[in-house]
Design a protein around this motif. Structure first.
Motif, PDB file in Angstrom:
ATOM      1  N   LEU A  45       0.739  -1.266   0.142  1.00  0.00           N
ATOM      2  CA  LEU A  45      -0.045   0.065   0.051  1.00  0.00           C
ATOM      3  C   LEU A  45       0.936   1.224  -0.079  1.00  0.00           C
ATOM      4  O   LEU A  45       0.387   2.251  -0.471  1.00  0.00           O
ATOM      5  CB  LEU A  45      -1.088  -0.067   1.135  1.00  0.00           C
ATOM      6  CG  LEU A  45      -2.143  -0.698   1.181  1.00  0.00           C
ATOM      7  CD1 LEU A  45      -3.047  -0.510   2.538  1.00  0.00           C
ATOM      8  CD2 LEU A  45      -3.067  -0.267   0.029  1.00  0.00           C
ATOM      9  N   SER A  46       2.090   0.999   0.609  1.00  0.00           N
ATOM     10  CA  SER A  46       3.095   2.033   0.882  1.00  0.00           C
ATOM     11  C   SER A  46       4.120   1.968  -0.284  1.00  0.00           C
ATOM     12  O   SER A  46       5.229   2.786   0.068  1.00  0.00           O
ATOM     13  CB  SER A  46       3.270   2.399   2.058  1.00  0.00           C
ATOM     14  OG  SER A  46       2.163   2.556   2.946  1.00  0.00           O
ATOM     15  N   ALA A  47       3.939   1.449  -1.341  1.00  0.00           N
ATOM     16  CA  ALA A  47       5.281   1.089  -2.080  1.00  0.00           C
ATOM     17  C   ALA A  47       5.751   2.192  -2.854  1.00  0.00           C
ATOM     18  O   ALA A  47       4.916   3.399  -3.043  1.00  0.00           O
ATOM     19  CB  ALA A  47       4.860  -0.051  -3.151  1.00  0.00           C
ATOM     20  N   PHE A  65      -1.677   6.336  -1.930  1.00  0.00           N
ATOM     21  CA  PHE A  65      -2.382   5.801  -0.685  1.00  0.00           C
ATOM     22  C   PHE A  65      -1.974   6.646   0.598  1.00  0.00           C
ATOM     23  O   PHE A  65      -0.784   6.310   1.106  1.00  0.00           O
ATOM     24  CB  PHE A  65      -2.301   4.372  -0.562  1.00  0.00           C
ATOM     25  CG  PHE A  65      -3.453   3.932   0.458  1.00  0.00           C
ATOM     26  CD1 PHE A  65      -4.820   3.621   0.075  1.00  0.00           C
ATOM     27  CD2 PHE A  65      -3.107   3.758   1.928  1.00  0.00           C
ATOM     28  CE1 PHE A  65      -5.843   3.133   0.876  1.00  0.00           C
ATOM     29  CE2 PHE A  65      -4.024   3.290   2.671  1.00  0.00           C
ATOM     30  CZ  PHE A  65      -5.386   2.811   2.073  1.00  0.00           C
ATOM     31  N   GLY A  66      -2.850   7.225   1.218  1.00  0.00           N
ATOM     32  CA  GLY A  66      -2.356   8.190   2.507  1.00  0.00           C
ATOM     33  C   GLY A  66      -1.649   9.268   2.507  1.00  0.00           C
ATOM     34  O   GLY A  66      -1.198   9.830   3.323  1.00  0.00           O
ATOM     35  N   GLU A  94      -3.552  14.229  -7.879  1.00  0.00           N
ATOM     36  CA  GLU A  94      -3.694  13.130  -8.924  1.00  0.00           C
ATOM     37  C   GLU A  94      -4.453  11.864  -8.325  1.00  0.00           C
ATOM     38  O   GLU A  94      -4.924  11.059  -8.989  1.00  0.00           O
ATOM     39  CB  GLU A  94      -2.079  12.553  -9.417  1.00  0.00           C
ATOM     40  CG  GLU A  94      -1.359  13.605 -10.033  1.00  0.00           C
ATOM     41  CD  GLU A  94      -2.154  13.932 -11.398  1.00  0.00           C
ATOM     42  OE1 GLU A  94      -2.480  13.148 -11.916  1.00  0.00           O
ATOM     43  OE2 GLU A  94      -2.233  15.393 -11.732  1.00  0.00           O
ATOM     44  N   CYS A  95      -4.464  12.041  -7.075  1.00  0.00           N
ATOM     45  CA  CYS A  95      -5.319  10.883  -6.335  1.00  0.00           C
ATOM     46  C   CYS A  95      -6.871  11.062  -6.358  1.00  0.00           C
ATOM     47  O   CYS A  95      -7.215  12.150  -6.132  1.00  0.00           O
ATOM     48  CB  CYS A  95      -4.761  10.734  -4.716  1.00  0.00           C
ATOM     49  SG  CYS A  95      -5.787   9.489  -3.898  1.00  0.00           S
ATOM     50  N   ALA A 138     -11.625   0.501  -2.268  1.00  0.00           N
ATOM     51  CA  ALA A 138     -12.397   0.225  -3.441  1.00  0.00           C
ATOM     52  C   ALA A 138     -12.255   1.088  -4.380  1.00  0.00           C
ATOM     53  O   ALA A 138     -12.090   0.760  -5.780  1.00  0.00           O
ATOM     54  CB  ALA A 138     -13.941   0.416  -2.893  1.00  0.00           C
ATOM     55  N   VAL A 139     -12.180   2.383  -4.241  1.00  0.00           N
ATOM     56  CA  VAL A 139     -11.916   3.412  -5.224  1.00  0.00           C
ATOM     57  C   VAL A 139     -10.590   3.345  -5.931  1.00  0.00           C
ATOM     58  O   VAL A 139     -10.206   3.092  -7.205  1.00  0.00           O
ATOM     59  CB  VAL A 139     -11.860   4.905  -4.598  1.00  0.00           C
ATOM     60  CG1 VAL A 139     -11.164   5.846  -5.638  1.00  0.00           C
ATOM     61  CG2 VAL A 139     -13.194   5.205  -4.448  1.00  0.00           C
ATOM     62  N   CYS A 140      -9.476   2.774  -4.963  1.00  0.00           N
ATOM     63  CA  CYS A 140      -8.276   2.252  -5.538  1.00  0.00           C
ATOM     64  C   CYS A 140      -8.152   1.106  -6.686  1.00  0.00           C
ATOM     65  O   CYS A 140      -7.477   1.329  -7.712  1.00  0.00           O
ATOM     66  CB  CYS A 140      -7.100   2.132  -4.432  1.00  0.00           C
ATOM     67  SG  CYS A 140      -6.544   3.401  -3.391  1.00  0.00           S
TER      68      CYS A 140
END
Length: 316
Positions: free
Chosen positions: A138-140, A145-146, A152-153, A193-195
């Motif tokens: 998730l944090s790659a 994310f976060g 852009e998110c 879910a959006v991701c």
């Protein structure tokens, strides 16, 4: 005496735990009624509370739906798997329907809609969205994310705040942990879910899931988002527990569900809602099962509490 006991038994069989608890002739019955009322009210914070008069099997099943109150609490309950909690939600929805308590019924449907994406993610995460066990992916590098303020998110500002918080809340004290679950965890469910399903500018946040299972997850997560926007869930805003003062009638609920089923019938997962399975909202268990990728049936937890109370009342 027999007529009074018959009244108490009738209340137990109608799941009227609060009323029976107030009238209960013995402390043991009152304690089981309190336990049952917590389940019917979906008071997940207190499902693990001690209740020595309740059979161990019922307490164990309730703990499986319990939301941990600290980052390190064991067992992890609903953060290990949401499937028992969704079984209880289905049972509560059915009980509320048969009691014609439509406002709390719609509130239960609304709760189910908020966390449904986590049910879809559970097979891939290996848990039900436990902030103490988020995958490193998730944090790659390249993940948004976060990240607060990234234009852009596709996440809203509140979703960016919630996803940022979820990545560090496991290091906070119990008070912060509980505040997060009260206000932000459901937003994280929607953000995930959006991701995977609707993001217009995908980053690397979902790359930890291989392409083929990710494509399957995409359909299940998109269906979860669709359910949250159906006419049935929108009834929440017309009930006293929402923002208005009207209470939907049974006919209005069934009409909203039929329109919701039509809106969901866009893919094989959503089409599962068309199943006629005898549930008060036909096809709802099948829809939850399809989104989860695993069978989910209405629980028998409230029924077990009711039957135990009847046994206590029938003792000589």
């Amino acid at each position: 005496m027999d007529s009074t006991r018959d009244l108490f038994i009738a209340l137990a069989r109608r799941y009227a735990f609060a009323d029976l608890g107030a009238l209960a002739p013995v402390t043991e019955v009152a304690e089981v009624c309190e336990f049952g009322h917590r389940l019917l009210s979906l008071d997940a914070e207190d499902f693990a509370a001690e209740a020595r008069s309740v059979p161990a099997d019922l307490r164990r099943r309730a703990r499986a739906c319990h939301m941990p109150q600290t980052p390190r609490e064991q067992p992890r309950g609903a953060l290990d798997s949401l499937r028992p909690a969704y079984g209880l939600l289905l049972e509560v929805i059915a009980v509320r329907w048969h009691r014609r308590e439509l406002s709390p019924m719609i509130a239960a449907v609304h709760i189910a809609s908020e966390y449904l994406p986590l049910l879809a993610f559970e097979p891939h995460l290996g848990h039900a969205g436990d902030p103490a066990r988020w995958p490193d992916g998730l944090s790659a590098p390249g993940s948004r994310f976060g990240v607060i303020g990234d234009r852009e998110c596709d996440h809203t500002k509140s979703e960016q705040s919630a996803t940022n918080r979820t990545l560090r809340v496991a290091t906070e004290p119990g008070e912060g942990w509980r505040a997060y679950f009260d206000r932000q965890h459901s937003q994280v469910a929607g953000a995930l879910a959006v991701c995977v399903a609707t993001c217009r500018n995908p980053c690397t946040a979902m790359d930890w899931i291989p392409p083929v299972p990710r494509a399957d997850l995409q359909v299940r997560a998109r269906t979860a988002l669709t359910f949250a926007d159906t006419p049935l869930v929108r009834l929440r805003h017309a009930a006293p527990v929402g923002h208005g003062f009207g209470v939907p009638s049974p006919e209005e609920v069934l009409d909203a569900w039929e329109r919701s089923r039509a809106a969901l019938d866009k893919n094989a997962v959503g089409a599962s809602a068309l199943k006629d399975d005898g549930f008060p909202l036909p096809g709802l268990p099948a829809l939850f099962s399809a989104i989860a990728g695993a069978p989910i049936e209405p629980a028998t937890l409230l029924q077990g509490v009711s039957e135990h109370i009847v046994k206590l009342l029938e003792r000589p």
